[in-house]
Design a protein around this motif. Structure first.
Motif, short mmCIF file in Angstrom:
data_model
loop_
_atom_site.label_atom_id
_atom_site.label_comp_id
_atom_site.label_asym_id
_atom_site.label_seq_id
_atom_site.Cartn_x
_atom_site.Cartn_y
_atom_site.Cartn_z
N VAL A 197 0.84 -1.21 0.00
CA VAL A 197 0.00 0.00 0.00
C VAL A 197 0.87 1.26 0.00
O VAL A 197 0.51 2.29 -0.58
CB VAL A 197 -0.97 0.00 1.20
N GLU A 198 2.04 1.19 0.66
CA GLU A 198 2.95 2.33 0.60
C GLU A 198 3.54 2.47 -0.80
O GLU A 198 3.74 3.58 -1.31
CB GLU A 198 4.06 2.17 1.64
N GLN A 199 3.82 1.34 -1.42
CA GLN A 199 4.30 1.39 -2.80
C GLN A 199 3.23 1.98 -3.72
O GLN A 199 3.54 2.75 -4.64
CB GLN A 199 4.66 -0.02 -3.27
N GLY A 233 -10.68 -4.04 0.75
CA GLY A 233 -11.43 -2.79 0.72
C GLY A 233 -11.15 -1.86 1.87
O GLY A 233 -11.78 -0.80 1.98
N LYS A 234 -10.21 -2.21 2.75
CA LYS A 234 -9.88 -1.35 3.89
C LYS A 234 -8.97 -0.21 3.42
O LYS A 234 -7.94 -0.44 2.80
CB LYS A 234 -9.19 -2.16 4.98
N ALA A 235 -9.36 1.02 3.74
CA ALA A 235 -8.58 2.19 3.34
C ALA A 235 -7.39 2.37 4.27
O ALA A 235 -7.53 2.29 5.50
CB ALA A 235 -9.46 3.43 3.35
N GLY A 251 -7.53 11.22 -3.37
CA GLY A 251 -7.52 9.78 -3.60
C GLY A 251 -7.47 8.99 -2.31
O GLY A 251 -7.15 9.53 -1.25
N VAL A 252 -7.80 7.72 -2.42
CA VAL A 252 -7.77 6.80 -1.28
C VAL A 252 -7.10 5.51 -1.74
O VAL A 252 -7.42 4.98 -2.81
CB VAL A 252 -9.19 6.50 -0.76
N VAL A 253 -6.16 5.01 -0.93
CA VAL A 253 -5.47 3.74 -1.20
C VAL A 253 -6.05 2.69 -0.27
O VAL A 253 -6.08 2.88 0.96
CB VAL A 253 -3.95 3.88 -0.98
N SER A 254 -6.53 1.59 -0.85
CA SER A 254 -7.15 0.52 -0.05
C SER A 254 -6.55 -0.82 -0.44
O SER A 254 -6.00 -0.99 -1.54
CB SER A 254 -8.66 0.50 -0.25
#
Length: 751
Positions: free
Chosen positions: A410-412, A576-578, A569-572
């Motif tokens: 998710v950090e990538q 589906g957990k943001a 934006g949102v990264v999940s």
């Protein structure tokens, strides 16, 4: 201005005394009170903006001083009454207020004199404003209506006469002794006859009223129609005259004609076309804006302070990436990864292009059409091709170099998202179009030593125009894409829609990301200052972990209070957990904020739910490099763009650096560049006809594999993309090996 935070006016010395600009406080409403606005006075119109930057595209309001009443309030207040509206303004001091009152009164007096002069010149006889042909046609129409009304009146008399006779006959029948069943039918016939007579009379009365109304308002309609026709003709003549004048001035300047004005072309060089002073407000009213308020972000962010150790906050694994706190923002230079260096190269930049050529004659018949088929002179271009513009996406390649070391997917994803947004940062001021590549044209960027990558682009199709791109980095990632540009001219703006998927793969982790580009819109194509906006949603998917990032490019809206060029934006993760919220702008920087808690909010007035994210303070992911000095005179090229057209030894003979019309334009030889462009396009058409004739002669199964224009790309081949399910061009290898051998015998002669 005496200071950035002061509210004051500045008298502009070169302008007449009725011109003025400066900061004033303007009363908005009881919730916000007085707000700071930038006011500009000119030609009897007082316009105001939220800031000086908005002068290029958005006017918040305009007051016509010719019909306004000017008064004072308390010590520093100014009251302007225009019609039913009142404007309450405040200056920074009594002296500043007095300066504003003086210039406003002067501007009002001059505007009234101009209005009276125009009224006298127009004359008092309204009937003379219409052309004789229009008068004759109108009188003929009224005469025809009168004759038809007389006919209807005659019919009405006949209907009344025969209706009365019918009524008497029915009454006589009613008095006779007839069976009850026949009496009921007779009654129904009598009622219908009465209704028919009433309806006929109502129709005649309505026709008479219509004719009277047409006679009363005919002069008003005639004048309005005549005015609109004259305005349209005047606008077309003005635009074409501006183009002819500018073209003549530019030719005189290039040929060093003795005695030419020193600044003859200066007044034509800014924007796409000039608009007369005093028409800014009308232009703003007609300019199309996207309403972002209806489709705003679907979440709310609340920032909280960190209370736990960094490793404990991660949740999805630790990362070796050096996240930089937003409280200690890096400057543009420090974002450059350590150990890298930029190659210093000599670059020749031509004079700024002539955007006020006869654009209207080219564009007026192109509304709704695909512009890739419209021949355009080089004066609308910048001295780079679309393949080189595509290579500029690698300006911030260090984001991907850093993403290689991420252990958290998710950090990538955050860094990949920042990289996808950074590719738009070079477009904010780039209003000139790049050269359309010739079929088979290539462009290489061999920067393996300093940037650690090699990039190759090839134009693989001409109709529709399509380019394939492949990048390999020694740091452990590769990127490839096929981009087809679809563009439509909509009258007020130009829509540019890139089609095709972008693939990014990290070799060590196997993470494979796919996304598509957003839509670009160029506003004020015909009249006004050109400006570019990005809009639409982008979804980035990691097909190995199924992590997703939803990016929203918020379109600019006159009614929105959001910052311009905003991106959220949102990264999940796959469940589906943001995990992260992204925010920033596509022309400046992007930040990410780690989510520590999320909860749904109560429904809004429109019934929509928004998710509330509680986050840690934001951390900088990417920040735009500052533009080179004097960038406004160099097409606003970035540091990388300035190096792309410098000649290099050993490149393929199809490389964009060797394109003759582009090179002539770079040297400022405009006429020769236009002629060379026409020669190349005709040569390309001839080559295509020959290929099609060869295919028609019968090439068997081999011809079936070729494209519709009979061309087979040299370095890319079409394969099925297993992730998108689409056919796409992918690199098949061989270019860099051919460069090492300097064996280019297979390359077509396109230049």
């Amino acid at each position: 201005m005496s200071g950035a935070g002061s509210v004051s006016g500045v008298l502009v010395a070169p302008l007449p005394l009725d011109s003025y600009k400066g900061w004033l406080l303007k009363w908005t409403n009881y919730l916000k009170g007085y707000q700071r606005r930038w006011f500009v006075l000119g030609n009897g119109l007082l316009s105001y903006y939220r800031n000086q930057g908005e002068m290029a595209h958005t006017c918040r309001g305009t007051i016509n001083l010719a019909t306004a009443h000017i008064d004072t309030e308390d010590s520093c207040g100014i009251l302007l009454c225009s019609g039913a509206r009142s404007y309450h303004l405040k200056a920074s001091s009594e002296l500043d207020r007095q300066q504003w009152i003086t210039v406003l009164e002067l501007a009002k007096a001059k505007a009234i004199r101009v209005m009276k002069t125009q009224s006298d010149d127009s004359g008092d006889d309204d009937e003379d404003t219409a052309a004789p042909a229009d008068k004759s046609e109108l009188h003929h129409t009224l005469k025809s209506l009168s004759l038809k009304l007389d006919d209807l009146g005659t019919c009405n008399d006949l209907i009344a006469k025969h209706g009365a006779a019918l009524q008497r006959s029915l009454n006589e029948l009613d008095s006779l002794k007839i069976p009850s069943e026949s009496g009921e039918k007779l009654k129904v016939v009598n009622e219908r006859a009465t209704l028919f007579r009433i309806t006929s009379n109502a129709m005649i009365n309505a026709c008479r009223d219509f004719l009277e109304l047409a006679e009363v308002h005919s002069r008003k309609w005639q004048r309005a129609l005549q005015y609109e026709q004259e305005q349209r003709v005047h606008l077309e003549e003005t635009i074409e005259q501006l183009a002819k004048q500018h073209n003549s001035l530019e030719r005189a300047f290039r040929s060093n004609t003795p005695g030419r004005p020193a600044n003859a072309s200066k007044s034509f060089s800014e924007g796409s076309f000039l608009t007369p002073k005093g028409e800014d407000s009308e232009e703003d009213e007609d300019t199309e804006y996207f309403d972002a308020m209806e489709d705003s972000t679907s979440f709310i962010t609340v920032i909280t302070e960190a209370k736990e150790d960094r490793k404990a906050e991660g949740g999805t694994g630790s990362s070796s990436v050096d996240w930089t706190s937003a409280d200690n923002v890096l400057d543009g230079a420090s974002i450059m990864p350590k150990g890298s260096s930029k190659v210093k190269r000599r670059v020749r930049i031509p004079d700024k292009p002539n955007y006020s050529l006869n654009l209207w004659s080219i564009m007026k018949n192109c509304i709704g059409r695909e512009l890739s088929r419209i021949p355009m002179p080089v004066n609308f271009n910048e001295p780079l091709s679309m393949l080189q513009r595509l290579t500029e996406d690698l300006e911030y390649h260090h984001l991907l170099d850093k993403a290689v070391n991420c252990t958290s997917s998710v950090e990538q994803m955050c860094l990949v998202a920042a990289f996808s947004v950074s590719s738009y940062s070079t477009t904010v001021h780039r209003i000139a179009k790049p050269f359309n590549p010739m079929l088979g044209e290539t462009f290489e960027l061999d920067r393996f030593e300093d940037m650690g990558l090699r990039s190759l682009c090839e134009q693989v199709s001409h109709h529709p125009p399509s380019a394939a791109h492949y990048v390999f980095s020694k740091h452990g990632w590769s990127l490839w894409q096929e981009i087809t540009i679809a563009s439509k001219f909509r009258g007020k703006y130009l829509s540019i829609m890139p089609l095709g998927a972008i693939h990014l793969e990290f070799q060590a982790s196997g993470n494979h990301y796919v996304w598509r580009k957003s839509t670009s819109t160029v506003h004020n194509i015909i009249v006004g200052k050109l400006w570019i906006d990005q809009s639409g949603d982008i979804e980035i998917v990691n097909h190995k972990t199924n992590d997703r990032c939803q990016l929203k490019f918020v379109p600019y809206s006159y009614f929105s209070k959001e910052a311009a060029r905003k991106v959220t934006g949102v990264v999940s993760d796959s469940h589906g957990k943001a995990h992260y919220v992204l925010s920033g702008s596509w022309d400046e920087q992007m930040e990410c904020s780690k989510i520590v808690h999320s909860s749904p909010s109560s429904p809004s007035s429109d019934g929509k739910h928004k998710t509330v994210y509680q986050t840690l303070p934001g951390k900088l992911l990417w920040k735009k490099y500052p533009l080179p000095e004097n960038a406004e005179n160099m097409y606003y090229f970035s540091e990388l763009a300035l190096t792309l057209n410098e000649p290099e030894e050993g490149v393929a003979p199809t490389d964009s650096r060797l394109r003759p019309d582009q090179r002539l334009m770079e040297r400022g030889r405009w006429d020769e560049a236009n002629m060379e462009k026409q020669r190349l396009e005709e040569k390309q058409r001839l080559s295509r006809r020959r290929r099609m004739e060869s295919c028609a002669a019968g090439c068997g199964a081999e011809a079936a594999e070729k494209e519709s224009d009979g061309y087979v790309p040299l370095w890319f081949e079409k394969r099925l993309d297993p992730l998108t399910g689409e056919m796409a061009f992918m690199y098949k290898g061989g270019y860099w090996e051919a460069k090492e051998r300097q064996d280019w015998h297979m390359c077509p002669n396109i230049f």
